[in-house]
Write a protein that holds these residues in place. Structure first.
Motif, PDB file in Angstrom:
ATOM      1  N   ARG A  68       1.000  -1.299  -0.315  1.00 48.99           N
ATOM      2  CA  ARG A  68       0.252  -0.072   0.111  1.00 48.99           C
ATOM      3  C   ARG A  68       0.360   1.327  -0.062  1.00 48.99           C
ATOM      4  O   ARG A  68       1.652   1.526   0.682  1.00 48.99           O
ATOM      5  CB  ARG A  68      -1.205   0.267   1.001  1.00 48.99           C
ATOM      6  CG  ARG A  68      -1.986   1.329   0.930  1.00 48.99           C
ATOM      7  CD  ARG A  68      -3.039   0.905   2.273  1.00 48.99           C
ATOM      8  NE  ARG A  68      -2.907   0.696   3.926  1.00 48.99           N
ATOM      9  CZ  ARG A  68      -1.768   1.552   4.284  1.00 48.99           C
ATOM     10  NH1 ARG A  68      -2.094   2.328   4.503  1.00 48.99           N
ATOM     11  NH2 ARG A  68      -1.357   1.081   5.782  1.00 48.99           N
ATOM     12  N   VAL A  69       0.810   2.441  -0.591  1.00 50.36           N
ATOM     13  CA  VAL A  69       1.363   3.110  -0.873  1.00 50.36           C
ATOM     14  C   VAL A  69      -0.285   4.609  -0.520  1.00 50.36           C
ATOM     15  O   VAL A  69      -0.894   4.530  -1.461  1.00 50.36           O
ATOM     16  CB  VAL A  69       1.709   3.820  -2.389  1.00 50.36           C
ATOM     17  CG1 VAL A  69       2.810   4.898  -2.176  1.00 50.36           C
ATOM     18  CG2 VAL A  69       2.688   2.469  -2.998  1.00 50.36           C
ATOM     19  N   TYR A  92       3.595  10.850   3.356  1.00 50.44           N
ATOM     20  CA  TYR A  92       3.202   9.957   2.599  1.00 50.44           C
ATOM     21  C   TYR A  92       3.858   8.525   3.558  1.00 50.44           C
ATOM     22  O   TYR A  92       4.191   8.829   4.538  1.00 50.44           O
ATOM     23  CB  TYR A  92       4.031  10.214   1.399  1.00 50.44           C
ATOM     24  CG  TYR A  92       5.439  10.517   1.439  1.00 50.44           C
ATOM     25  CD1 TYR A  92       5.767   8.890   1.167  1.00 50.44           C
ATOM     26  CD2 TYR A  92       6.189  11.160   2.129  1.00 50.44           C
ATOM     27  CE1 TYR A  92       7.176   8.830   1.523  1.00 50.44           C
ATOM     28  CE2 TYR A  92       7.279  10.635   1.377  1.00 50.44           C
ATOM     29  CZ  TYR A  92       8.056   9.031   1.941  1.00 50.44           C
ATOM     30  OH  TYR A  92       9.256   9.491   1.637  1.00 50.44           O
ATOM     31  N   GLU A  93       2.780   7.813   3.288  1.00 51.53           N
ATOM     32  CA  GLU A  93       3.629   6.347   4.080  1.00 51.53           C
ATOM     33  C   GLU A  93       3.590   5.402   2.498  1.00 51.53           C
ATOM     34  O   GLU A  93       2.618   5.215   1.969  1.00 51.53           O
ATOM     35  CB  GLU A  93       2.394   5.965   4.958  1.00 51.53           C
ATOM     36  CG  GLU A  93       0.822   5.698   4.314  1.00 51.53           C
ATOM     37  CD  GLU A  93       0.314   5.388   5.755  1.00 51.53           C
ATOM     38  OE1 GLU A  93       0.057   3.920   5.999  1.00 51.53           O
ATOM     39  OE2 GLU A  93      -0.164   6.419   6.782  1.00 51.53           O
ATOM     40  N   ILE A  94       3.794   4.366   3.220  1.00 50.26           N
ATOM     41  CA  ILE A  94       4.601   3.127   1.866  1.00 50.26           C
ATOM     42  C   ILE A  94       4.127   1.769   3.388  1.00 50.26           C
ATOM     43  O   ILE A  94       5.287   2.007   4.305  1.00 50.26           O
ATOM     44  CB  ILE A  94       6.079   2.647   1.912  1.00 50.26           C
ATOM     45  CG1 ILE A  94       5.737   4.349   0.932  1.00 50.26           C
ATOM     46  CG2 ILE A  94       5.913   1.644   0.862  1.00 50.26           C
ATOM     47  CD1 ILE A  94       7.705   3.814  -0.313  1.00 50.26           C
ATOM     48  N   SER A 225      -4.897   6.184   0.432  1.00 49.79           N
ATOM     49  CA  SER A 225      -4.253   5.169  -0.332  1.00 49.79           C
ATOM     50  C   SER A 225      -4.397   4.021  -1.111  1.00 49.79           C
ATOM     51  O   SER A 225      -5.228   4.068  -1.005  1.00 49.79           O
ATOM     52  CB  SER A 225      -3.481   3.882   0.957  1.00 49.79           C
ATOM     53  OG  SER A 225      -4.266   3.802   1.070  1.00 49.79           O
TER      54      SER A 225
END
Length: 232
Positions: A68-69, A92-94, A225
Motif C-alpha cells: 500500500r502507498v 506519505y507512507e508505504i 492510499s
C-alpha cells in the motif's frame, strides 16, 4: 374213453378254479415309501452398505500480502503556543500488510514507513518520521453483491518515531528528541479484484523532549492510499 376224458377235463377245470381263488384271496402287499419333503427355509443375507458422506471441504481464500502507498490529504500536529499545528506539503507512507482470511474478517500484521508533513511555520521544527508496527483487521462486506467489495478497516499498534527536527522558535528553541508512542487508524475502503483503495483517519502519538521538558507532538491525518493484493 369219452367219459374218462370228460372227467379229466372237469378235474383240471376245478383245480384251476381253486388255484385262482387262492391267488385272489391272498393279500396283496404293496410296499410304498412316502417321501415327505420338509420345506427348506431360505435365509437371504442382505448386506446393508451405509455410505459415509464425503466430508464437505470449504475452500477458504488464501492468505495474502497487501502493498500500500498513501498520501495525507489532511494533517496536523498537536497544538502549542510556540509551534504551529497546521501543516504544508504532503506526508506519505508505504506499508506492507499480511492477512489471513477468516469467516467474518481478514486479520493480519502490518508495518509502514511514514514521512509526516512539515509544519506550516517554516522555522518551527519538531517534525519527525515514524515506523509503526500494528495489528490490522478488515471486515469485507461482499454480501452486498456489488461489483466491488466494500470493507471496514482498523489498525492498532506501536509507533517507533525518529529523525525529529530541532525546534527553531520560542522558548524551547534548540535540539529536541522524540519518544515513541501508540498508533491507530480506522476507516473504510473498496476492493476490485486485487486492487484496493481506502481512506483512514489515524494518529501517531509522540512526546517531544526539549530543554528538559516534554510536550505532546502527536500527528493526526487522513490518508488516502492505494494497494495491490498478492495471494500466497
Amino acid at each position: 374213453m369219452k367219459k374218462l376224458a370228460l372227467l379229466t377235463c372237469a378235474l383240471l377245470s376245478i383245480g384251476s378254479i381253486a388255484q385262482a381263488k387262492e391267488i385272489i384271496q391272498q393279500p396283496v402287499i404293496t410296499s410304498s415309501k412316502e417321501v415327505v419333503t420338509e420345506p427348506i427355509a431360505v435365509v437371504e443375507e442382505v448386506t446393508v452398505v451405509t455410505e459415509t458422506p464425503a466430508p464437505v471441504i470449504v475452500e477458504q481464500d488464501p492468505a495474502y500480502i497487501n502493498l500500500r502507498v498513501g498520501g495525507d490529504v489532511w494533517s496536523r500536529y498537536s497544538k502549542h503556543e510556540f509551534l504551529d499545528k497546521d501543516t504544508k506539503d504532503l506526508g506519505y507512507e508505504i506499508a506492507v500488510e499480511a492477512y489471513k482470511p477468516y469467516d467474518y474478517a481478514d486479520l493480519g500484521l502490518g508495518v509502514a514507513y511514514q514521512d509526516h508533513a512539515k509544519r506550516d511555520g517554516s522555522a518551527d521544527g519538531g517534525e519527525y518520521k515514524s515506523v509503526p508496527v500494528y495489528l490490522t483487521a478488515r471486515h469485507n462486506m461482499d454480501y452486498l453483491n456489488l461489483p466491488f467489495t466494500p470493507y471496514l478497516k482498523a489498525n492498532a499498534g506501536y509507533s517507533f518515531n525518529f529523525d525529529q527536527k530541532d525546534i527553531n522558535t520560542g522558548i524551547h528553541k534548540g535540539s529536541a528528541s522524540i519518544d515513541d508512542g501508540a498508533y491507530w487508524a480506522a476507516g473504510l475502503g473498496a476492493e476490485y479484484q486485487n486492487l484496493n483503495v481506502d481512506v483512514l483517519y489515524g494518529t501517531n502519538y509522540a512526546k517531544l523532549k526539549t530543554n528538559n521538558e516534554k510536550i505532546d507532538n502527536n500527528y493526526q491525518r487522513v490518508t488516502l492510499s492505494v494497494g495491490y493484493k498478492f495471494d500466497l
